[in-house]
Design a protein around this motif. Sequence first.
Motif, PDB file in Angstrom:
ATOM      1  N   ARG A  55       0.836  -1.203   0.000  1.00 52.08           N
ATOM      2  CA  ARG A  55       0.000   0.000   0.000  1.00 52.08           C
ATOM      3  C   ARG A  55       0.879   1.264   0.000  1.00 52.08           C
ATOM      4  NH1 ARG A  55      -5.176   0.404   0.919  1.00 52.08           N
ATOM      5  NH2 ARG A  55      -5.276  -1.644   1.930  1.00 52.08           N
ATOM      6  N   GLU A  56       1.958   1.223   0.756  1.00 53.26           N
ATOM      7  CA  GLU A  56       2.801   2.414   0.894  1.00 53.26           C
ATOM      8  C   GLU A  56       3.530   2.775  -0.406  1.00 53.26           C
ATOM      9  OE1 GLU A  56       6.853   0.954   2.946  1.00 53.26           O
ATOM     10  OE2 GLU A  56       5.051   0.203   3.939  1.00 53.26           O
ATOM     11  N   GLU A  57       3.585   1.824  -1.352  1.00 50.77           N
ATOM     12  CA  GLU A  57       4.278   2.089  -2.617  1.00 50.77           C
ATOM     13  C   GLU A  57       3.311   2.321  -3.776  1.00 50.77           C
ATOM     14  OE1 GLU A  57       8.543  -0.103  -1.893  1.00 50.77           O
ATOM     15  OE2 GLU A  57       7.030  -1.238  -2.992  1.00 50.77           O
ATOM     16  N   GLN A  58       2.026   2.499  -3.471  1.00 49.13           N
ATOM     17  CA  GLN A  58       1.011   2.582  -4.527  1.00 49.13           C
ATOM     18  C   GLN A  58       1.213   3.777  -5.450  1.00 49.13           C
ATOM     19  OE1 GLN A  58      -2.949   4.366  -3.250  1.00 49.13           O
ATOM     20  NE2 GLN A  58      -2.323   3.501  -1.282  1.00 49.13           N
ATOM     21  N   ALA A  61       3.812   3.055  -8.014  1.00 47.53           N
ATOM     22  CA  ALA A  61       3.248   2.163  -9.036  1.00 47.53           C
ATOM     23  C   ALA A  61       2.335   2.936  -9.975  1.00 47.53           C
ATOM     24  CB  ALA A  61       2.500   1.009  -8.372  1.00 47.53           C
ATOM     25  N   PHE A  62       1.503   3.805  -9.412  1.00 50.58           N
ATOM     26  CA  PHE A  62       0.590   4.605 -10.243  1.00 50.58           C
ATOM     27  C   PHE A  62       1.372   5.458 -11.225  1.00 50.58           C
ATOM     28  CE2 PHE A  62      -1.812   8.292 -11.452  1.00 50.58           C
ATOM     29  CZ  PHE A  62      -3.109   7.848 -11.615  1.00 50.58           C
ATOM     30  N   GLN A  63       2.431   6.083 -10.750  1.00 48.27           N
ATOM     31  CA  GLN A  63       3.241   6.975 -11.597  1.00 48.27           C
ATOM     32  C   GLN A  63       3.746   6.253 -12.841  1.00 48.27           C
ATOM     33  OE1 GLN A  63       6.655   8.544  -9.535  1.00 48.27           O
ATOM     34  NE2 GLN A  63       7.692   9.130 -11.430  1.00 48.27           N
ATOM     35  N   LEU A  71      -6.296   2.970 -14.675  1.00 48.49           N
ATOM     36  CA  LEU A  71      -6.449   2.250 -13.419  1.00 48.49           C
ATOM     37  C   LEU A  71      -7.756   2.628 -12.719  1.00 48.49           C
ATOM     38  CD1 LEU A  71      -3.195   3.278 -13.725  1.00 48.49           C
ATOM     39  CD2 LEU A  71      -2.996   1.579 -11.941  1.00 48.49           C
ATOM     40  N   TYR A  72      -8.434   1.617 -12.213  1.00 48.71           N
ATOM     41  CA  TYR A  72      -9.714   1.802 -11.527  1.00 48.71           C
ATOM     42  C   TYR A  72      -9.631   1.192 -10.125  1.00 48.71           C
ATOM     43  CZ  TYR A  72     -11.781   3.043 -16.024  1.00 48.71           C
ATOM     44  OH  TYR A  72     -12.081   3.664 -17.219  1.00 48.71           O
ATOM     45  N   LYS A  84      -4.906  10.666 -10.289  1.00 43.66           N
ATOM     46  CA  LYS A  84      -3.511  10.968  -9.981  1.00 43.66           C
ATOM     47  C   LYS A  84      -3.404  11.628  -8.604  1.00 43.66           C
ATOM     48  CE  LYS A  84       0.533  13.464 -11.715  1.00 43.66           C
ATOM     49  NZ  LYS A  84       1.081  14.337 -12.789  1.00 43.66           N
ATOM     50  N   GLY A  85      -2.472  11.152  -7.800  1.00 45.66           N
ATOM     51  CA  GLY A  85      -2.243  11.725  -6.480  1.00 45.66           C
ATOM     52  C   GLY A  85      -3.168  11.225  -5.398  1.00 45.66           C
ATOM     53  N   GLU A  86      -4.149  10.392  -5.758  1.00 47.18           N
ATOM     54  CA  GLU A  86      -5.119   9.874  -4.782  1.00 47.18           C
ATOM     55  C   GLU A  86      -4.522   8.668  -4.055  1.00 47.18           C
ATOM     56  OE1 GLU A  86      -9.727   8.151  -4.687  1.00 47.18           O
ATOM     57  OE2 GLU A  86      -8.665   8.414  -6.601  1.00 47.18           O
ATOM     58  N   PHE A  87      -4.365   8.783  -2.736  1.00 46.13           N
ATOM     59  CA  PHE A  87      -3.835   7.670  -1.941  1.00 46.13           C
ATOM     60  C   PHE A  87      -4.995   6.809  -1.462  1.00 46.13           C
ATOM     61  CE2 PHE A  87      -2.299   5.450   1.784  1.00 46.13           C
ATOM     62  CZ  PHE A  87      -1.026   5.049   1.394  1.00 46.13           C
TER      63      PHE A  87
END
Length: 204
Positions: A55-58, A61-63, A71-72, A84-87
């Motif tokens: 989770r902490e590296e999400q 990964a998104f970037q 991605l959904y 983008k930027g949503e944790f």
Amino acid sequence: MRKDINNWVPITVPEVCAVFSEIPVIWCIAGGWALDLYVGKQSRKHGDVDVIILREEQLTAFQYLSKDWTLYKAENGKLALWEKGEFLSSTNDIWVSKNSNSPWAFQIMLIDSNHDSWIYGREKSINRPMTDIIAKTKEGIPYLRPEIQLLYKGGSSEIREKDQNDFLTVFPLLTPQEREWLKASMQIQFPEGHVWVDYIENNK
């Protein structure tokens, strides 16, 4: 919002590896494919392919993924665009496709960790060192260790037929230590008892 939940044309495990080998995060193959990588052959047809990341590296990964993929976030039966930027603090499940109209290609599962330990989301007292949750095939494909994957399958609110079959396929290949860890973990999550605990007890 997408509703085509059955529109799956999964990419292959080698293709997933090619995608994630370029991303600087801890990852591995999960789900039924992880068990087949452990067994050393495909035991059944798979409707999708799952990848685990921390989770902490999400956001890392998104970037990387968002350059080529859409991605959904999947939560409460709904699929909404991951912005983008949503944790994602409560969402555990991400579905990935090439664009908003293309079939689903693979699935990402977010797992929790604390410093250097993996934490089982359904029962947080169950944990393992991060270095001890991933194995690799001789080709170098990382996959979630079988006893942990079986805990996810058996620890669900409902054991699906494919999960029961996976358990029966993989169980004979587990080491005594792997069997004991799975049994002990399930006893913690299900102190009232569980059919897999009984099976392990009766098949020593």
